[in-house]
Design a protein around this motif. Sequence first.
Motif: not given
Length: 359
Positions: A273-275, A281-283, A315-316, A348-355
Amino acid sequence: MAFWWKKTPKTPSDYARLLSEQLNKFENASTVDSRRKIQDDCSKYLAGTKHFLLGEVEPEPSVEAVDELYSAIYQLDLLYDLLVNLAELEFEARKDVALLFATCLRHSRDNKLVTVDYLVTRPKTISLMLRAPQMALSKANSSDLFLKTGSIILESLKYEQLCRLMLRDPQIWLFFDFAKSGSFEVSTESLQILTNLLTIHQKPVATEFFSQPANLHKFIEKINNVMAHGSYVTKRQSVKLLQYLIMIRAYNHLLTAYINSPDNLKLIMILLSDRSKNLQLASFNIFKVFVANPRKSKPVLDIMVKNRDKLLHYLQSFNTDSKDVTFLDEKEYVVQEIESLPRLVSPNGDFSFGTSPQH
């Protein structure tokens, strides 16, 4: 070819002997003028040695004469002394040292790489070679000096016997630190050294390096640190290096260890999710391996399930202008795999995409 020094070499071994004598004078040079005189003499004798080995003297030296000079270089431990005093030499002389190393390393007799075999018996020279870049960073014009020592290391890594020695030296881990916090030149050179170290001779890397759990875990820790905290360029280069390494079949130990760690997945999702589109793309090329793994660890699967909808939403709109058929097929596959995951009503959880990952 005419030379302009006062002491004229009379035999091939004189080239090495006179250069060695001058190098040993640096330690006791007490004035600027005396140091400059030693530098001038070193430059002259070094140029003479180089020209002789390259056959750029008249008359062209015989094979026996060249062998005599090589023997003197080995007996005097000249390659070691050149590394010790590299920072003392003039700019052009440093370039000659790098060329001299490359020339010596290529020297072969009876289908044997004579200098390579010699260096295998002199591990202190290889150790100094790896220590030299760190020493360079404490000197004036540190980037240039770092690049010269780096070029010598890169040349040496072409030879499997020397690569094996370097893989066993703990100083190789310093290049991850140089890659993360150095100047642009230092960072890119450090990553190139790491890339060559880990990719040119894959058999010893697989059987002697990544097969050891301590090396495996330390490598992952180091490469993740560069990917997380390096500059944009080093982030992108380190991600591409990791992507290449985990796709090498012989490095299955690395692949398995990396894609079964939830912390590694968190980092790759952040980079996804980097700018920067290039970094995204590499990730993605690493992320797709996590997704494609048919035997995901429970912690990895839990993160994907908890972030299922966010990933699909991301991804959309991910790289929608691409015309690359391979990428589009891989993206479609990744989307289908994520869609097949269970859907949670209230993640729930300790991680959310983009953080950022939790430590």
